[in-house]
Design a protein around this motif. Sequence first.
Motif, short mmCIF file in Angstrom:
data_model
loop_
_atom_site.label_atom_id
_atom_site.label_comp_id
_atom_site.label_asym_id
_atom_site.label_seq_id
_atom_site.Cartn_x
_atom_site.Cartn_y
_atom_site.Cartn_z
N GLY A 2 0.79 -0.80 -0.29
CA GLY A 2 0.07 0.19 -0.32
C GLY A 2 1.05 1.55 -0.35
N VAL A 3 0.15 2.45 -0.37
CA VAL A 3 0.56 3.86 -0.56
C VAL A 3 0.04 4.37 0.69
CG1 VAL A 3 2.05 5.60 -1.87
CG2 VAL A 3 2.06 3.11 -2.67
N LEU A 4 1.08 5.13 1.54
CA LEU A 4 0.59 6.26 2.90
C LEU A 4 1.08 7.41 2.29
CD1 LEU A 4 0.96 4.07 6.31
CD2 LEU A 4 -0.77 4.04 4.30
N LYS A 5 0.13 8.26 1.48
CA LYS A 5 0.65 9.73 1.65
C LYS A 5 0.12 10.61 2.24
CE LYS A 5 -0.78 13.15 -2.52
NZ LYS A 5 -1.97 13.44 -3.58
N TYR A 6 1.35 11.88 2.54
CA TYR A 6 1.11 13.41 3.69
C TYR A 6 1.68 14.32 3.26
CZ TYR A 6 1.35 8.90 7.24
OH TYR A 6 0.37 8.04 7.74
N GLU A 7 0.77 15.28 3.11
CA GLU A 7 1.30 16.67 2.47
C GLU A 7 1.44 17.49 3.57
OE1 GLU A 7 -1.97 17.28 0.10
OE2 GLU A 7 -1.41 15.79 -1.64
N SER A 8 2.52 18.54 4.02
CA SER A 8 2.73 19.38 4.86
C SER A 8 3.42 20.61 3.84
CB SER A 8 4.39 18.56 5.59
OG SER A 8 5.33 18.68 4.18
N GLU A 9 3.22 21.56 3.86
CA GLU A 9 3.56 23.26 3.19
C GLU A 9 4.05 23.90 5.63
OE1 GLU A 9 0.14 24.20 0.65
OE2 GLU A 9 0.64 25.70 2.12
N PHE A 80 11.65 24.85 -10.14
CA PHE A 80 11.75 25.07 -8.22
C PHE A 80 10.99 23.25 -8.28
CE2 PHE A 80 11.74 29.20 -9.05
CZ PHE A 80 13.10 29.40 -8.94
N THR A 81 11.31 22.05 -8.77
CA THR A 81 10.76 21.18 -7.95
C THR A 81 11.67 20.46 -8.01
OG1 THR A 81 10.01 20.42 -10.55
CG2 THR A 81 8.48 21.68 -9.35
N TYR A 82 11.31 19.87 -7.28
CA TYR A 82 12.56 18.37 -7.11
C TYR A 82 12.33 16.88 -6.07
CZ TYR A 82 16.68 16.02 -4.34
OH TYR A 82 17.88 15.75 -4.16
N SER A 83 11.97 15.71 -6.68
CA SER A 83 11.76 14.10 -6.27
C SER A 83 13.10 13.30 -6.11
CB SER A 83 10.34 13.83 -6.79
OG SER A 83 10.67 13.81 -7.92
N TYR A 84 12.49 12.98 -4.84
CA TYR A 84 13.45 11.46 -4.67
C TYR A 84 12.82 10.64 -4.07
CZ TYR A 84 14.53 13.12 0.03
OH TYR A 84 14.15 13.62 1.74
N THR A 85 13.97 9.32 -3.77
CA THR A 85 13.08 8.07 -3.52
C THR A 85 13.67 7.35 -2.11
OG1 THR A 85 11.48 7.85 -5.35
CG2 THR A 85 12.15 5.87 -3.32
N VAL A 86 13.60 7.00 -1.27
CA VAL A 86 14.60 6.42 -0.31
C VAL A 86 14.73 5.16 -0.24
CG1 VAL A 86 15.03 5.82 2.48
CG2 VAL A 86 14.53 8.27 1.82
N TYR A 101 9.78 10.91 -2.38
CA TYR A 101 9.36 12.77 -1.90
C TYR A 101 9.26 13.36 -2.96
CZ TYR A 101 10.51 11.01 3.27
OH TYR A 101 10.67 10.28 4.28
N GLU A 102 8.38 14.72 -2.58
CA GLU A 102 8.83 15.07 -3.95
C GLU A 102 7.70 16.94 -3.55
OE1 GLU A 102 5.05 16.73 -7.34
OE2 GLU A 102 5.76 14.94 -7.37
N SER A 103 8.91 17.72 -3.98
CA SER A 103 8.92 19.15 -3.13
C SER A 103 8.56 20.19 -4.13
CB SER A 103 10.11 19.31 -2.35
OG SER A 103 10.40 18.40 -1.13
N LYS A 104 7.58 21.36 -4.17
CA LYS A 104 8.15 22.16 -5.02
C LYS A 104 7.70 23.08 -4.48
CE LYS A 104 4.01 19.91 -7.46
NZ LYS A 104 2.90 19.57 -8.23
N PHE A 105 8.84 24.32 -4.71
CA PHE A 105 8.74 25.28 -4.51
C PHE A 105 8.67 26.55 -5.25
CE2 PHE A 105 12.19 22.30 -3.00
CZ PHE A 105 13.06 23.38 -1.81
N ILE A 106 7.04 27.52 -4.87
CA ILE A 106 6.32 27.70 -5.53
C ILE A 106 6.57 29.91 -5.41
CG2 ILE A 106 4.06 28.96 -5.43
CD1 ILE A 106 3.52 25.88 -4.95
N SER A 119 4.99 12.83 1.09
CA SER A 119 5.77 12.31 0.87
C SER A 119 5.15 11.07 1.15
CB SER A 119 6.24 11.99 2.49
OG SER A 119 6.13 13.28 3.19
N LYS A 120 5.47 10.07 0.23
CA LYS A 120 4.40 8.87 0.44
C LYS A 120 5.61 7.09 0.41
CE LYS A 120 2.50 9.88 -4.43
NZ LYS A 120 2.53 9.82 -5.55
N TYR A 121 5.03 6.48 1.41
CA TYR A 121 5.26 5.38 2.20
C TYR A 121 4.84 4.65 1.78
CZ TYR A 121 6.82 8.66 6.26
OH TYR A 121 7.25 10.01 6.60
#
Length: 160
Positions: A2-9, A80-86, A101-106, A119-121
Amino acid sequence: MGVLKYESEYTSTISAARLFKAFVLDGDNLIPKIAPQAIKHTEILEGDGGVGTVKKIHFADGARFKYVKHKIDALDKDNFTYSYTVIEGDALNEKIEKISYESKFIATADGGAIIKNTSKYHVVGEVEITEEQVKEGKERAFGLFKLLESYLHQNPDAYN
Protein backbone atom coordinates in the motif's frame (compact mmCIF):
# COMPACT_ATOMS: atom_id res chain seq x y z
CA MET A 1 1.83 -3.19 -0.91
CA GLY A 2 0.00 0.00 0.00
CA VAL A 3 0.94 3.64 -0.25
CA LEU A 4 0.38 6.09 2.57
CA LYS A 5 0.51 9.72 1.45
CA TYR A 6 1.24 12.75 3.63
CA GLU A 7 1.44 16.39 2.65
CA SER A 8 2.99 19.40 4.36
CA GLU A 9 3.46 23.03 3.50
CA TYR A 10 5.88 25.70 4.70
CA THR A 11 5.98 29.41 3.98
CA SER A 12 9.08 31.55 3.87
CA THR A 13 10.12 35.14 3.32
CA ILE A 14 13.09 33.82 1.30
CA SER A 15 12.55 33.57 -2.46
CA ALA A 16 11.77 30.22 -4.06
CA ALA A 17 14.90 30.48 -6.24
CA ARG A 18 17.26 31.01 -3.27
CA LEU A 19 15.66 28.26 -1.21
CA PHE A 20 15.84 25.83 -4.12
CA LYS A 21 19.49 26.63 -4.84
CA ALA A 22 20.49 26.29 -1.20
CA PHE A 23 18.34 23.32 -0.16
CA VAL A 24 18.28 21.25 -3.34
CA LEU A 25 21.17 22.23 -5.58
CA ASP A 26 23.78 22.80 -2.84
CA GLY A 27 22.16 21.02 0.10
CA ASP A 28 24.76 18.25 0.12
CA ASN A 29 27.43 20.86 0.95
CA LEU A 30 25.42 23.40 2.95
CA ILE A 31 23.34 21.24 5.28
CA PRO A 32 26.26 19.43 6.97
CA LYS A 33 27.79 22.87 7.63
CA ILE A 34 24.71 24.43 9.21
CA ALA A 35 23.28 21.26 10.79
CA PRO A 36 26.21 18.97 11.71
CA GLN A 37 24.07 17.57 14.53
CA ALA A 38 21.78 16.12 11.84
CA ILE A 39 23.87 15.22 8.80
CA LYS A 40 27.53 14.28 8.77
CA HIS A 41 28.02 14.22 4.99
CA THR A 42 26.61 13.06 1.66
CA GLU A 43 28.37 11.11 -1.04
CA ILE A 44 27.37 10.47 -4.63
CA LEU A 45 27.50 6.76 -5.41
CA GLU A 46 26.22 6.93 -9.00
CA GLY A 47 25.52 9.74 -11.42
CA ASP A 48 26.36 13.40 -11.81
CA GLY A 49 23.90 14.98 -9.38
CA GLY A 50 20.98 14.98 -11.83
CA VAL A 51 18.11 12.57 -12.42
CA GLY A 52 19.13 8.98 -11.68
CA THR A 53 21.86 9.97 -9.22
CA VAL A 54 22.13 7.77 -6.15
CA LYS A 55 23.33 9.46 -2.96
CA LYS A 56 24.23 8.11 0.46
CA ILE A 57 23.45 10.47 3.32
CA HIS A 58 25.39 9.79 6.52
CA PHE A 59 23.59 11.05 9.61
CA ALA A 60 25.45 12.52 12.58
CA ASP A 61 26.79 10.28 15.33
CA GLY A 62 24.07 9.64 17.87
CA ALA A 63 21.25 10.25 15.38
CA ARG A 64 18.31 7.87 15.23
CA PHE A 65 19.50 6.46 11.88
CA LYS A 66 22.98 5.89 10.47
CA TYR A 67 22.36 6.41 6.75
CA VAL A 68 19.93 6.36 3.85
CA LYS A 69 20.44 6.02 0.14
CA HIS A 70 18.21 7.93 -2.18
CA LYS A 71 17.76 8.18 -5.90
CA ILE A 72 16.85 11.43 -7.63
CA ASP A 73 13.66 10.88 -9.65
CA ALA A 74 13.14 14.39 -11.02
CA LEU A 75 14.94 17.72 -10.87
CA ASP A 76 13.48 20.78 -12.59
CA LYS A 77 15.66 23.83 -12.00
CA ASP A 78 13.34 26.13 -13.95
CA ASN A 79 10.16 25.22 -12.07
CA PHE A 80 11.85 24.56 -8.69
CA THR A 81 10.63 20.99 -8.28
CA TYR A 82 12.57 18.05 -6.90
CA SER A 83 11.67 14.46 -6.16
CA TYR A 84 13.62 11.52 -4.86
CA THR A 85 13.07 8.09 -3.37
CA VAL A 86 14.73 6.60 -0.29
CA ILE A 87 15.75 3.16 -1.55
CA GLU A 88 17.94 1.82 1.25
CA GLY A 89 19.01 2.50 4.80
CA ASP A 90 18.01 1.97 8.37
CA ALA A 91 15.12 4.45 8.07
CA LEU A 92 13.48 1.69 6.04
CA ASN A 93 12.55 -1.59 7.66
CA GLU A 94 10.59 -4.75 6.95
CA LYS A 95 7.41 -2.64 6.99
CA ILE A 96 8.48 0.09 4.56
CA GLU A 97 9.77 -0.78 1.09
CA LYS A 98 10.65 2.78 0.06
CA ILE A 99 9.68 6.40 0.69
CA SER A 100 9.14 8.87 -2.14
CA TYR A 101 9.31 12.63 -1.66
CA GLU A 102 8.30 15.48 -3.93
CA SER A 103 8.98 19.15 -3.18
CA LYS A 104 7.73 22.22 -5.02
CA PHE A 105 9.10 25.68 -4.28
CA ILE A 106 6.48 28.21 -5.36
CA ALA A 107 7.20 31.93 -5.62
CA THR A 108 4.79 34.25 -3.83
CA ALA A 109 3.82 37.79 -4.83
CA ASP A 110 5.70 39.26 -1.84
CA GLY A 111 9.03 37.72 -2.91
CA GLY A 112 8.83 34.78 -0.53
CA ALA A 113 7.93 31.17 -1.17
CA ILE A 114 5.59 28.36 -0.34
CA ILE A 115 7.19 24.93 -0.16
CA LYS A 116 4.82 22.04 -0.74
CA ASN A 117 6.02 18.56 0.17
CA THR A 118 4.42 15.21 -0.51
CA SER A 119 5.70 12.03 1.14
CA LYS A 120 4.60 8.59 0.01
CA TYR A 121 5.39 5.62 2.20
CA HIS A 122 5.30 2.38 0.18
CA VAL A 123 4.46 -0.13 2.87
CA VAL A 124 4.43 -3.92 2.91
CA GLY A 125 1.00 -5.41 3.55
CA GLU A 126 -1.44 -3.61 5.80
CA VAL A 127 1.14 -1.70 7.84
CA GLU A 128 0.03 1.49 9.51
CA ILE A 129 2.26 4.44 10.14
CA THR A 130 1.09 6.34 13.18
CA GLU A 131 0.30 10.04 13.21
CA GLU A 132 3.02 10.39 15.86
CA GLN A 133 5.65 8.93 13.50
CA VAL A 134 4.59 11.29 10.72
CA LYS A 135 4.57 14.26 13.11
CA GLU A 136 8.09 13.41 14.29
CA GLY A 137 9.38 13.33 10.71
CA LYS A 138 7.65 16.61 9.84
CA GLU A 139 9.12 18.29 12.93
CA ARG A 140 12.65 17.20 12.02
CA ALA A 141 12.18 18.43 8.45
CA PHE A 142 10.73 21.74 9.66
CA GLY A 143 13.65 22.21 12.07
CA LEU A 144 16.14 21.69 9.25
CA PHE A 145 14.18 24.07 7.04
CA LYS A 146 14.20 26.76 9.75
CA LEU A 147 18.00 26.41 10.12
CA LEU A 148 18.42 26.84 6.38
CA GLU A 149 16.06 29.81 6.31
CA SER A 150 17.93 31.44 9.20
CA TYR A 151 21.25 30.90 7.40
CA LEU A 152 19.87 32.60 4.27
CA HIS A 153 18.56 35.55 6.31
CA GLN A 154 21.98 35.94 7.96
CA ASN A 155 23.75 35.65 4.58
CA PRO A 156 21.64 37.77 2.20
CA ASP A 157 24.17 37.51 -0.64
CA ALA A 158 24.30 33.71 -0.56
CA TYR A 159 22.55 31.74 -3.32
CA ASN A 160 21.38 34.71 -5.39
